[in-house]
Design a protein around this motif. Structure first.
Motif, mmCIF file in Angstrom:
data_model
loop_
_atom_site.group_PDB
_atom_site.id
_atom_site.type_symbol
_atom_site.label_atom_id
_atom_site.label_comp_id
_atom_site.label_asym_id
_atom_site.label_seq_id
_atom_site.Cartn_x
_atom_site.Cartn_y
_atom_site.Cartn_z
ATOM 1 N N MET A 254 0.829 -1.211 0.000
ATOM 2 C CA MET A 254 0.000 0.000 0.000
ATOM 3 C C MET A 254 0.864 1.263 0.000
ATOM 4 O O MET A 254 0.482 2.286 -0.580
ATOM 5 N N LEU A 255 2.037 1.190 0.611
ATOM 6 C CA LEU A 255 2.928 2.343 0.664
ATOM 7 C C LEU A 255 3.637 2.574 -0.668
ATOM 8 O O LEU A 255 3.722 3.715 -1.147
ATOM 9 N N PHE A 256 4.130 1.492 -1.293
ATOM 10 C CA PHE A 256 5.036 1.653 -2.434
ATOM 11 C C PHE A 256 4.348 1.591 -3.800
ATOM 12 O O PHE A 256 4.881 2.144 -4.771
ATOM 13 N N ILE A 257 3.220 0.924 -3.926
ATOM 14 C CA ILE A 257 2.586 0.814 -5.246
ATOM 15 C C ILE A 257 2.247 2.189 -5.837
ATOM 16 O O ILE A 257 2.511 2.434 -7.026
ATOM 17 N N PRO A 258 1.664 3.134 -5.079
ATOM 18 C CA PRO A 258 1.438 4.467 -5.661
ATOM 19 C C PRO A 258 2.740 5.140 -6.106
ATOM 20 O O PRO A 258 2.765 5.833 -7.142
ATOM 21 N N ILE A 259 3.814 4.934 -5.356
ATOM 22 C CA ILE A 259 5.111 5.506 -5.739
ATOM 23 C C ILE A 259 5.603 4.865 -7.027
ATOM 24 O O ILE A 259 6.083 5.556 -7.940
ATOM 25 N N GLN A 260 5.465 3.544 -7.129
ATOM 26 C CA GLN A 260 5.908 2.855 -8.343
ATOM 27 C C GLN A 260 5.112 3.307 -9.563
ATOM 28 O O GLN A 260 5.679 3.498 -10.651
ATOM 29 N N LEU A 261 3.811 3.462 -9.407
ATOM 30 C CA LEU A 261 2.980 3.931 -10.523
ATOM 31 C C LEU A 261 3.365 5.341 -10.942
ATOM 32 O O LEU A 261 3.378 5.672 -12.135
ATOM 33 N N THR A 262 3.704 6.175 -9.973
ATOM 34 C CA THR A 262 4.157 7.540 -10.282
ATOM 35 C C THR A 262 5.462 7.500 -11.065
ATOM 36 O O THR A 262 5.641 8.244 -12.044
ATOM 37 N N VAL A 263 6.383 6.622 -10.653
ATOM 38 C CA VAL A 263 7.660 6.493 -11.359
ATOM 39 C C VAL A 263 7.438 6.032 -12.794
ATOM 40 O O VAL A 263 8.055 6.566 -13.726
ATOM 41 N N ILE A 264 6.549 5.073 -12.988
ATOM 42 C CA ILE A 264 6.250 4.603 -14.345
ATOM 43 C C ILE A 264 5.702 5.746 -15.191
ATOM 44 O O ILE A 264 6.096 5.931 -16.357
ATOM 45 N N GLY A 265 4.804 6.534 -14.607
ATOM 46 C CA GLY A 265 4.233 7.667 -15.343
ATOM 47 C C GLY A 265 5.293 8.687 -15.731
ATOM 48 O O GLY A 265 5.325 9.170 -16.874
ATOM 49 N N ILE A 266 6.172 9.024 -14.802
ATOM 50 C CA ILE A 266 7.245 9.988 -15.090
ATOM 51 C C ILE A 266 8.180 9.440 -16.167
ATOM 52 O O ILE A 266 8.587 10.164 -17.093
ATOM 53 N N ALA A 267 8.526 8.151 -16.049
ATOM 54 C CA ALA A 267 9.442 7.543 -17.012
ATOM 55 C C ALA A 267 8.830 7.502 -18.410
ATOM 56 O O ALA A 267 9.500 7.837 -19.404
ATOM 57 N N LEU A 268 7.579 7.113 -18.514
ATOM 58 C CA LEU A 268 6.924 7.057 -19.825
ATOM 59 C C LEU A 268 6.817 8.452 -20.445
ATOM 60 O O LEU A 268 7.014 8.624 -21.659
ATOM 61 N N ARG A 269 6.522 9.436 -19.612
ATOM 62 C CA ARG A 269 6.458 10.814 -20.114
ATOM 63 C C ARG A 269 7.813 11.248 -20.664
ATOM 64 O O ARG A 269 7.900 11.859 -21.744
ATOM 65 N N ALA A 270 8.892 10.922 -19.947
ATOM 66 C CA ALA A 270 10.235 11.282 -20.404
ATOM 67 C C ALA A 270 10.601 10.531 -21.682
ATOM 68 O O ALA A 270 11.206 11.095 -22.599
ATOM 69 N N ILE A 271 10.223 9.259 -21.754
ATOM 70 C CA ILE A 271 10.536 8.446 -22.933
ATOM 71 C C ILE A 271 9.875 9.015 -24.178
ATOM 72 O O ILE A 271 10.500 9.157 -25.241
ATOM 73 N N PHE A 272 8.594 9.376 -24.072
ATOM 74 C CA PHE A 272 7.874 9.852 -25.253
ATOM 75 C C PHE A 272 8.239 11.292 -25.620
ATOM 76 O O PHE A 272 8.044 11.710 -26.762
ATOM 77 N N LYS A 273 8.755 12.037 -24.657
ATOM 78 C CA LYS A 273 9.231 13.391 -24.955
ATOM 79 C C LYS A 273 10.659 13.390 -25.480
ATOM 80 O O LYS A 273 11.103 14.364 -26.088
ATOM 81 N N ASN A 274 11.353 12.296 -25.246
ATOM 82 C CA ASN A 274 12.765 12.214 -25.606
ATOM 83 C C ASN A 274 12.916 12.135 -27.123
ATOM 84 O O ASN A 274 12.302 11.274 -27.756
ATOM 85 N N PRO A 275 13.739 12.991 -27.716
ATOM 86 C CA PRO A 275 13.932 12.934 -29.173
ATOM 87 C C PRO A 275 14.425 11.587 -29.656
ATOM 88 O O PRO A 275 14.107 11.167 -30.768
ATOM 89 N N SER A 276 15.211 10.878 -28.828
ATOM 90 C CA SER A 276 15.750 9.598 -29.274
ATOM 91 C C SER A 276 14.671 8.533 -29.395
ATOM 92 O O SER A 276 14.905 7.473 -29.962
ATOM 93 N N TYR A 277 13.467 8.812 -28.861
ATOM 94 C CA TYR A 277 12.373 7.865 -29.039
ATOM 95 C C TYR A 277 11.880 7.893 -30.488
ATOM 96 O O TYR A 277 11.432 6.886 -31.027
ATOM 97 N N HIS A 278 12.023 9.046 -31.113
ATOM 98 C CA HIS A 278 11.531 9.213 -32.487
ATOM 99 C C HIS A 278 12.599 8.940 -33.526
ATOM 100 O O HIS A 278 12.303 8.506 -34.631
ATOM 101 N N SER A 279 13.845 9.196 -33.170
ATOM 102 C CA SER A 279 14.924 8.973 -34.120
ATOM 103 C C SER A 279 16.209 8.687 -33.371
ATOM 104 O O SER A 279 16.536 9.360 -32.395
ATOM 105 N N VAL A 280 16.937 7.686 -33.824
ATOM 106 C CA VAL A 280 18.201 7.329 -33.213
ATOM 107 C C VAL A 280 19.315 8.068 -33.919
ATOM 108 O O VAL A 280 19.357 8.087 -35.174
ATOM 109 N N PRO A 281 20.244 8.739 -33.221
ATOM 110 C CA PRO A 281 21.323 9.468 -33.867
ATOM 111 C C PRO A 281 22.149 8.554 -34.746
ATOM 112 O O PRO A 281 22.369 7.387 -34.439
#
Length: 279
Positions: free
Chosen positions: A250-277
């Protein structure tokens, strides 16, 4: 859990990590000698024992990966002449990248202990790993450098570091780990990062020092687990009871879900997600 023993162990951990941090920054020859000594001691002890259970074997392998092949390799490479460091730096970067990616990936296979946070941690781990590889592609996988003996790792932004800290705190709460021995792992890692940043006169961004700091802290705590410094008194202090596995979920699952959300947001905003140098 014995509160007096817990305070003693954490105080010793803070002291030893501080000493190792200073040696890694200013007295690397002494640290190299200590690493060689503890490595030799661990090998002699392991060879001299006639029987080894799987836990002991895995513990020995982990110690070797962290001590001589982790911190030892970083300190040894830092002592190379500058011309040799520049010559072999691309190969060293590949070595570090492989070690970092492998170390994170194997945590996917951590036993979940029948907990929901244990199952969810696998998704968190893979998400953070994908994000980190993206950051590595920005540097074309030339992620490391050395400056005045300081190891610099350039592919872990602060947001990733904080998410990784939250992920690992949840992971260490699983029944698999003796979490009281690694209670200060994340606070000490972040604190050591800040100390190295100041020791190095703030020559680079703060997050560039996390790789060095994490290597120092994880290796030091692992050695202390193998060779604990016992208190010079008999502990009869108060004890504290831990939370149940459901309460930890109960303590950590909300934290883990928040981390997943932050990570996915960073991944999809990251230019390297759309094109590899291009290489």
């Amino acid at each position: 859990m014995d509160l007096t023993l817990l305070v003693w162990n954490n105080a010793i951990a803070i002291l030893i990590v501080a000493i190792v941090c200073c040696l890694a920054s200013f007295r690397q020859t002494i640290l190299s000698m200590l690493i060689a000594t503890f490595t030799l001691l661990a090998c002699i002890q392991f060879i001299s024992e006639s029987h080894h259970d799987p836990v002991e074997i895995m513990g020995f392998i982990k110690l070797m990966l962290l001590l001589p092949l982790g911190l030892g390799t970083v300190i040894a490479f830092a002592s190379f002449p500058e011309d040799k460091r520049k010559r072999f730096l691309p190969w060293f970067s590949r070595y570090i990248n492989f070690a970092v990616v492998t170390n994170i990936f194997v945590m996917v296979f951590t036993p979940d202990g029948g907990t929901y946070r244990g199952l969810l941690s696998r998704i968190v781990c893979l998400t953070l790993l994908f994000w980190l590889v993206q950051e590595m592609t920005k540097e074309r996988f030339q992620t490391t450098q050395f400056d005045r003996g300081f190891f610099i790792f350039r592919s872990s932004p602060l947001q990733w570091i904080y998410c990784h800290a939250a992920y690992r705190i949840a992971l260490l709460s699983l029944p698999t780990f003796e979490n009281q021995k690694y209670l200060l792992l994340e606070p000490l890692g972040l604190l050591t990062m800040s100390v190295l940043y100041r020791f190095h006169k703030k020559r680079y961004a703060l997050h560039y020092y996390f790789g060095f700091a994490d290597t120092i802290v994880v290796t030091t705590l692992t050695v202390l687990t193998k060779y604990p410094i016992l208190p010079p008194f008999e502990s009869k202090g108060p004890s504290i009871s831990g939370l149940s596995q459901n309460q930890w979920d109960m303590l950590f699952i909300p934290i883990q879900l928040t981390v997943i959300g932050i990570a996915l947001r960073a991944i999809f905003k990251n230019p390297s997600y759309h094109s590899v140098p291009e290489t």
